[in-house]
Design a protein around this motif. Structure first.
Motif, mmCIF file in Angstrom:
data_model
loop_
_atom_site.group_PDB
_atom_site.id
_atom_site.type_symbol
_atom_site.label_atom_id
_atom_site.label_comp_id
_atom_site.label_asym_id
_atom_site.label_seq_id
_atom_site.Cartn_x
_atom_site.Cartn_y
_atom_site.Cartn_z
ATOM 1 N N LEU A 11 0.814 -1.212 0.000
ATOM 2 C CA LEU A 11 0.000 0.000 0.000
ATOM 3 C C LEU A 11 0.847 1.261 0.000
ATOM 4 O O LEU A 11 0.554 2.227 -0.720
ATOM 5 N N GLU A 12 1.931 1.261 0.767
ATOM 6 C CA GLU A 12 2.737 2.478 0.882
ATOM 7 C C GLU A 12 3.503 2.804 -0.394
ATOM 8 O O GLU A 12 4.023 3.917 -0.547
ATOM 9 N N ASP A 13 3.574 1.875 -1.330
ATOM 10 C CA ASP A 13 4.309 2.105 -2.571
ATOM 11 C C ASP A 13 3.411 2.214 -3.807
ATOM 12 O O ASP A 13 3.916 2.333 -4.928
ATOM 13 N N VAL A 14 2.098 2.207 -3.619
ATOM 14 C CA VAL A 14 1.186 2.288 -4.765
ATOM 15 C C VAL A 14 1.399 3.579 -5.558
ATOM 16 O O VAL A 14 1.186 3.619 -6.771
ATOM 17 N N VAL A 15 1.859 4.626 -4.900
ATOM 18 C CA VAL A 15 2.131 5.880 -5.600
ATOM 19 C C VAL A 15 3.137 5.661 -6.722
ATOM 20 O O VAL A 15 3.039 6.288 -7.795
ATOM 21 N N TYR A 16 4.082 4.745 -6.542
ATOM 22 C CA TYR A 16 5.062 4.480 -7.583
ATOM 23 C C TYR A 16 4.442 3.723 -8.748
ATOM 24 O O TYR A 16 4.840 3.896 -9.902
ATOM 25 N N LEU A 17 3.472 2.866 -8.460
ATOM 26 C CA LEU A 17 2.739 2.201 -9.532
ATOM 27 C C LEU A 17 1.991 3.241 -10.358
ATOM 28 O O LEU A 17 2.005 3.198 -11.595
ATOM 29 N N LYS A 18 1.344 4.182 -9.695
ATOM 30 C CA LYS A 18 0.604 5.222 -10.417
ATOM 31 C C LYS A 18 1.548 6.062 -11.266
ATOM 32 O O LYS A 18 1.209 6.449 -12.394
ATOM 33 N N ASN A 19 2.722 6.349 -10.755
ATOM 34 C CA ASN A 19 3.700 7.099 -11.529
ATOM 35 C C ASN A 19 4.157 6.310 -12.753
ATOM 36 O O ASN A 19 4.334 6.867 -13.846
ATOM 37 N N PHE A 20 4.357 5.015 -12.569
ATOM 38 C CA PHE A 20 4.745 4.167 -13.698
ATOM 39 C C PHE A 20 3.649 4.166 -14.760
ATOM 40 O O PHE A 20 3.926 4.287 -15.959
ATOM 41 N N ILE A 21 2.403 4.037 -14.332
ATOM 42 C CA ILE A 21 1.276 4.047 -15.261
ATOM 43 C C ILE A 21 1.215 5.361 -16.023
ATOM 44 O O ILE A 21 0.918 5.392 -17.226
ATOM 45 N N SER A 22 1.545 6.457 -15.364
ATOM 46 C CA SER A 22 1.517 7.763 -16.028
ATOM 47 C C SER A 22 2.451 7.800 -17.234
ATOM 48 O O SER A 22 2.208 8.524 -18.197
ATOM 49 N N GLY A 23 3.499 6.995 -17.191
ATOM 50 C CA GLY A 23 4.441 6.966 -18.298
ATOM 51 C C GLY A 23 3.825 6.490 -19.602
ATOM 52 O O GLY A 23 4.331 6.782 -20.684
#
Length: 286
Positions: free
Chosen positions: A221-233
């Motif tokens: 959960l604490e790293d989901v922000v990085y998944l969202k950033n990856f998706i933004s790519g």
């Protein structure tokens, strides 16, 4: 079909050196894979931008295996899922794929921002499965890797990161002369490597075919922000879903395990695409 489970020695090799080679892993399906690879490019009119590959620069398509029901089914192949599950856990995330026609040299690089960036902290591991569709030797564009170059914080790896792009000035050798392992391949061979591993290719021709399947573990959960950033790519390719229609339509419950977390966190992608269209005349091609 036998499930691939990495041995403790293979896992230790990956942890230490940052890559693994699987000669002949997909040899039994290589003819069909090549046929589907070519069919996708033909159907898409040459990929993003609609231009056929002209042999002058790399052509890339994202997502790639998603454009074919057959290639999508590689995520159901126990050899593919077994490798990723061994490295990342049974609930690993499929992070997409790219199809490519490479041209000439590819200089030394890692496939992530060394300082973290959109992929997050070094504790998150990302692996790329590369499937090569042409016979490649050291002198004709085979993948080269620098063993151990993926260790964040390590003196050797950090030194490579800072210096490798200036190899001629600092070490007196060209990029092609940097000491490395050359992973020569024939169709059906597979190479898996850590995103952070330094890799390159030299002496390649004008139509070097390959595609990748990318994966990471299930994000806490604490790293989901990085998944969202990856998706933004993905916005730079003007695609509004992380996965293609054929990938999703044919997904089994087992495949959905590897798709679900990204699907649940892509709600912002449409807005990112809208912003990208304001600043770009056409989707990026690689």
């Amino acid at each position: 079909m036998e499930i691939i489970r990495l041995t403790s020695q293979q896992q230790a090799f990956m942890d230490t050196f940052g890559y693994l080679a699987f000669p002949g892993l997909l040899k039994d399906t290589s003819e069909t894979i090549i046929k589907e690879f070519e069919a996708v490019w033909t159907e898409r009119g040459g990929g993003h931008g609609g231009r056929p590959h002209d042999g002058k620069r790399r052509s890339a398509m994202v997502p790639f295996i998603d454009q074919s029901e057959y290639l999508s089914s590689l995520l159901d192949d126990p050899r593919v899922t077994g490798i990723f599950s061994s490295l990342l856990g049974e609930d690993f995330n499929y992070l997409g794929s790219d199809g490519n026609f490479y041209v000439g040299d590819t200089s030394w690089h890692s496939d992530l921002d060394w300082e973290g960036g959109s992929l997050g902290t070094p504790r998150l591991k990302y692996f790329k499965m590369a499937v090569y569709l042409d016979p490649l030797t050291r002198s004709s564009g085979a993948l080269r890797v620098i063993p151990g170059s993926h260790h964040f914080g390590d003196r050797y790896a950090e030194g490579l990161q800072k210096q490798i792009r200036s190899s001629q000035d600092l070490w007196g050798v060209t990029g092609a002369e940097v000491p490395a392992i050359s992973l020569e391949t024939t169709p059906g061979d597979v190479v898996v490597f850590n995103f952070a591993t330094k890799h390159s290719a030299w002496g390649g021709g004008q139509r070097r075919r390959m595609f990748t399947i990318n994966a990471t573990g299930h994000y806490p959960l604490e790293d989901v922000v990085y998944l969202k950033n990856f998706i933004s790519g993905a916005a730079r390719f003007w695609i509004e879903s992380v996965y293609g229609e054929r990938m999703l339509r044919t997904a089994t419950p087992e495949r959905m395990i590897h798709l679900r977390q990204s699907l649940e966190n892509q709600g912002h992608l449409s807005e990112e695409v809208r912003k990208a269209k304001l600043t770009m005349t056409e989707p990026a091609r690689g």
